[in-house]
Design a protein around this motif. Structure first.
Motif, PDB file in Angstrom:
ATOM      1  N   LEU A  18      -2.457  -0.403   3.747  1.00 56.80           N
ATOM      2  CA  LEU A  18      -2.573   0.662   4.756  1.00 56.80           C
ATOM      3  C   LEU A  18      -1.757   0.336   6.007  1.00 56.80           C
ATOM      4  CD1 LEU A  18      -6.365   1.569   4.424  1.00 56.80           C
ATOM      5  CD2 LEU A  18      -4.412   2.529   3.222  1.00 56.80           C
ATOM      6  N   PRO A  37      -4.743 -15.428  -2.827  1.00 53.48           N
ATOM      7  CA  PRO A  37      -4.975 -16.128  -4.097  1.00 53.48           C
ATOM      8  C   PRO A  37      -4.419 -15.368  -5.299  1.00 53.48           C
ATOM      9  CG  PRO A  37      -7.070 -15.614  -2.959  1.00 53.48           C
ATOM     10  CD  PRO A  37      -5.970 -14.983  -2.171  1.00 53.48           C
ATOM     11  N   ALA A  72      -6.283 -10.013   6.938  1.00 52.04           N
ATOM     12  CA  ALA A  72      -6.865  -8.872   6.224  1.00 52.04           C
ATOM     13  C   ALA A  72      -7.556  -9.377   4.961  1.00 52.04           C
ATOM     14  CB  ALA A  72      -5.779  -7.852   5.887  1.00 52.04           C
ATOM     15  N   PRO A  74     -11.175 -10.598   3.043  1.00 54.78           N
ATOM     16  CA  PRO A  74     -12.523 -10.027   3.126  1.00 54.78           C
ATOM     17  C   PRO A  74     -13.280 -10.535   4.368  1.00 54.78           C
ATOM     18  CG  PRO A  74     -12.024 -10.685   0.863  1.00 54.78           C
ATOM     19  CD  PRO A  74     -10.893 -11.184   1.709  1.00 54.78           C
ATOM     20  N   ARG A 342       0.326   4.453  12.724  1.00 59.45           N
ATOM     21  CA  ARG A 342      -0.405   3.332  13.339  1.00 59.45           C
ATOM     22  C   ARG A 342       0.472   2.466  14.256  1.00 59.45           C
ATOM     23  NH1 ARG A 342      -4.589   0.911   8.748  1.00 59.45           N
ATOM     24  NH2 ARG A 342      -5.701   2.851   8.373  1.00 59.45           N
TER      25      ARG A 342
HETATM   26  N1  LIG Z   1      -8.533  -0.887   9.187  1.00 62.35           N
HETATM   27  C1  LIG Z   1      -8.584  -0.334   7.988  1.00 62.35           C
HETATM   28  O1  LIG Z   1      -8.205   0.828   7.812  1.00 62.35           O
HETATM   29  C2  LIG Z   1      -9.111  -1.148   6.821  1.00 62.35           C
HETATM   30  C3  LIG Z   1      -9.062  -0.606   5.533  1.00 62.35           C
HETATM   31  C4  LIG Z   1      -9.522  -1.388   4.466  1.00 62.35           C
HETATM   32  C5  LIG Z   1     -10.037  -2.660   4.715  1.00 62.35           C
HETATM   33  N2  LIG Z   1     -10.084  -3.126   5.990  1.00 62.35           N
HETATM   34  C6  LIG Z   1     -10.605  -4.479   6.262  1.00 62.35           C
HETATM   35  O2  LIG Z   1      -9.721  -5.420   5.668  1.00 62.35           O
HETATM   36  C7  LIG Z   1     -10.451  -6.521   5.130  1.00 62.35           C
HETATM   37  C8  LIG Z   1     -10.103  -6.641   3.645  1.00 62.35           C
HETATM   38  O3  LIG Z   1     -10.598  -5.503   2.950  1.00 62.35           O
HETATM   39  P1  LIG Z   1      -9.798  -4.885   1.720  1.00 62.35           P
HETATM   40  O4  LIG Z   1     -10.439  -3.596   1.426  1.00 62.35           O
HETATM   41  O5  LIG Z   1      -8.341  -4.926   1.992  1.00 62.35           O
HETATM   42  O6  LIG Z   1     -10.170  -5.917   0.577  1.00 62.35           O
HETATM   43  P2  LIG Z   1      -9.314  -6.255  -0.696  1.00 62.35           P
HETATM   44  O7  LIG Z   1     -10.223  -6.908  -1.674  1.00 62.35           O
HETATM   45  O8  LIG Z   1      -8.535  -5.069  -1.147  1.00 62.35           O
HETATM   46  O9  LIG Z   1      -8.249  -7.303  -0.159  1.00 62.35           O
HETATM   47  C9  LIG Z   1      -8.569  -8.584   0.243  1.00 62.35           C
HETATM   48  C10 LIG Z   1      -7.391  -9.471  -0.119  1.00 62.35           C
HETATM   49  O10 LIG Z   1      -7.643 -10.775   0.398  1.00 62.35           O
HETATM   50  C11 LIG Z   1      -7.333 -11.699  -0.623  1.00 62.35           C
HETATM   51  N3  LIG Z   1      -8.079 -12.916  -0.355  1.00 62.35           N
HETATM   52  C12 LIG Z   1      -9.311 -13.282  -0.767  1.00 62.35           C
HETATM   53  N4  LIG Z   1      -9.602 -14.501  -0.316  1.00 62.35           N
HETATM   54  C13 LIG Z   1      -8.537 -14.914   0.412  1.00 62.35           C
HETATM   55  C14 LIG Z   1      -8.236 -16.103   1.112  1.00 62.35           C
HETATM   56  N5  LIG Z   1      -9.121 -17.099   1.187  1.00 62.35           N
HETATM   57  N6  LIG Z   1      -7.038 -16.198   1.737  1.00 62.35           N
HETATM   58  C15 LIG Z   1      -6.157 -15.176   1.685  1.00 62.35           C
HETATM   59  N7  LIG Z   1      -6.396 -14.024   1.029  1.00 62.35           N
HETATM   60  C16 LIG Z   1      -7.568 -13.910   0.400  1.00 62.35           C
HETATM   61  C17 LIG Z   1      -7.698 -11.003  -1.920  1.00 62.35           C
HETATM   62  O11 LIG Z   1      -7.057 -11.577  -3.042  1.00 62.35           O
HETATM   63  C18 LIG Z   1      -7.205  -9.593  -1.636  1.00 62.35           C
HETATM   64  O12 LIG Z   1      -5.853  -9.419  -1.947  1.00 62.35           O
HETATM   65  C19 LIG Z   1     -11.925  -6.231   5.374  1.00 62.35           C
HETATM   66  O13 LIG Z   1     -12.365  -6.937   6.498  1.00 62.35           O
HETATM   67  C20 LIG Z   1     -11.955  -4.722   5.624  1.00 62.35           C
HETATM   68  O14 LIG Z   1     -12.986  -4.324   6.511  1.00 62.35           O
HETATM   69  C21 LIG Z   1      -9.621  -2.410   7.032  1.00 62.35           C
END
Ligand SMILES: NC(=O)c1ccc[n+]([C@@H]2O[C@H](COP(=O)([O-])OP(=O)(O)OC[C@H]3O[C@@H](n4cnc5c(N)ncnc54)[C@H](O)[C@@H]3O)[C@@H](O)[C@H]2O)c1
Length: 389
Positions: A18, A37, A72, A74, A342
């Protein structure tokens, strides 16, 4: 020429996809490294940006070419990743919610202070231009003081594919941690006062997705103003109907074609592994090559219906401007379409890191929003109004 800010990304998931159209098109940013990872995400990133990739966040933070990191990963990893970035002297933009507990949020702020780095929390929708414009209009004094804010958002959040922890409140799951962070940010931005108490109710009415899927909250502010926030992620009514069917990301939506799609798609997942695989199709990587990429002439991002009631007008931020409902007439204060979606996030990040401008969405800002999110959960559980610190 503008010197680009060299960014390393920690977590190439949905949130990164995004922000990708922003990072990839804003000349103030250069994506130089990433860690995740997932090997396919790393491979894609290395190819697309001719950049370095790492399996773990610590090696990325140690990369001398990286000046700031976008975290970004979790929610549950935010605290460790911010502290790691601070240890290596890197500035930070960390996704919302900044943390899962107040203590973790405080530790992040302390680590950033000790390392003398900038800590920003975002993206959240309070960065979106229509909300910033509404705040500027309020600040102009033309409409009198803000007395009441109503925010209403109905989405399909709970039925998008999720990791198990996103459906477990104790691990940071549910709409209060993930979605109230946006709505509370917007309301705080427009109220421009300190929140003093919260009374809230939460809804958890699908045993197969056993976490908060809805909430309603009343917030009192120290200047006597108040706000009402309602969110449902149960995928029935959709507030995009009130936004001219412009989606959260500013994309045009087909109301009929998209109805029920999230629920239908989810039925194909028969195991946790299936659902994670479905989520990764929406993330960055080989599987997610077709994930949404913002195009030209999009409207602004938004987070549902918001109405700020001032003494002499109601102000309603919209994807193309701010509708003003005054005493005698109503008019649209129009905004140009975003060239780069954004880009307001980069405005704040770039100015903070490159010119030392104090950011609005600082660690302290993120912590105050987190306190309200936690108060929503507490108030719903105890049946009491929660006083804020
Ligand atoms: N602002 C927004 O519009 C928005 C939208 C979606 C998610 N988010 C936030 O982003 C964060 C991630 O959510 P998501 O939906 O993208 O999850 P997601 O599962 O799609 O992505 C998380 C990514 O982090 C990676 N990951 C896991 N452990 C890791 C580590 N130790 N080091 C590096 N990378 C690692 C995963 O492999 C994955 O690719 C959350 O905090 C969520 O609230 C924000």
């Amino acid at each position: 020429m503008t010197e680009p800010l060299k960014i390393g990304v920690i977590g190439l998931g949905r949130a990164f996809t995004l922000m990708l159209p922003t990072f990839a098109t804003d000349p103030r940013i250069a994506l130089v490294a990433a860690s995740d990872p997932r090997p396919d995400a790393r491979e894609c990133f290395a190819q697309e940006f001719d950049a370095r990739v790492f399996e773990d966040a610590e090696t990325l933070c140690a990369d001398p070419d990286v000046k700031a990191v976008y975290i970004a990963s979790p929610h549950q990893f935010h605290v460790a990743h911010v502290k790691c970035a601070a240890r290596h002297g890197k500035h930070v933009l960390v996704e919302k919610p900044m943390a899962l507990t107040i203590d973790d949020g405080r530790e992040m702020i302390a680590a950033a202070k000790a390392a003398n780095i900038k800590l920003l929390v975002g993206h959240s929708h309070s960065f979106d231009l229509p909300y910033l414009r509404t705040r500027a209009m309020i600040r102009s004094g033309a409409y009198g003081r803000v007395r009441m804010i109503n925010a209403l958002n109905f989405t399909d959040f709970l039925y998008r594919p999720r990791r198990p922890e996103e459906l477990d409140t104790k691990a940071g799951g549910g709409v209060v941690f993930s979605q109230a962070a946006h709505q509370v940010d917007i309301v705080r931005l427009l109220a421009e006062a300190s929140a003093t108490s919260v009374r809230a109710f939460t809804g958890n009415w699908d045993a197969a997705r056993n976490t908060e899927g809805a909430y309603t909250a009343q917030i009192k502010f120290d200047d006597g103003s108040f706000a009402s926030l309602t969110y449902s992620g149960y995928a029935h009514f959709d507030t995009d109907e009130f936004m001219g069917w412009s989606g959260e990301l500013g994309q045009p939506r087909d109301a009929d074609a998209s109805y029920g799609r999230a629920r239908q798609a989810l039925q194909k997942a028969t195991s946790v592994a299936d659902e994670i695989a479905m989520k990764n199709v929406r993330a960055y990587g080989i599987a997610g090559r077709d994930a949404f990429r913002a195009g030209d002439n999009l409207a602004h991002n938004h987070f549902g219906l918001v109405i700020a009631s001032c003494e002499r007008a109601d102000l309603r931020p919209l994807p193309h401007g701010v509708m003003v409902y005054g005493d005698q007439k109503r008019h649209l204060d129009e905004l140009p379409s975003p060239n780069i979606p954004r880009s307001e996030v980069i405005d704040e990040l770039y100015d903070a890191v490159m010119s030392g401008v104090p950011p609005l969405h600082s660690g302290e800002w993120g912590l105050a929003t987190l306190e309200i999110c936690l108060a929503i959960l507490e108030s719903a559980k105890t049946g009491r109004e929660v006083e804020l610190k």
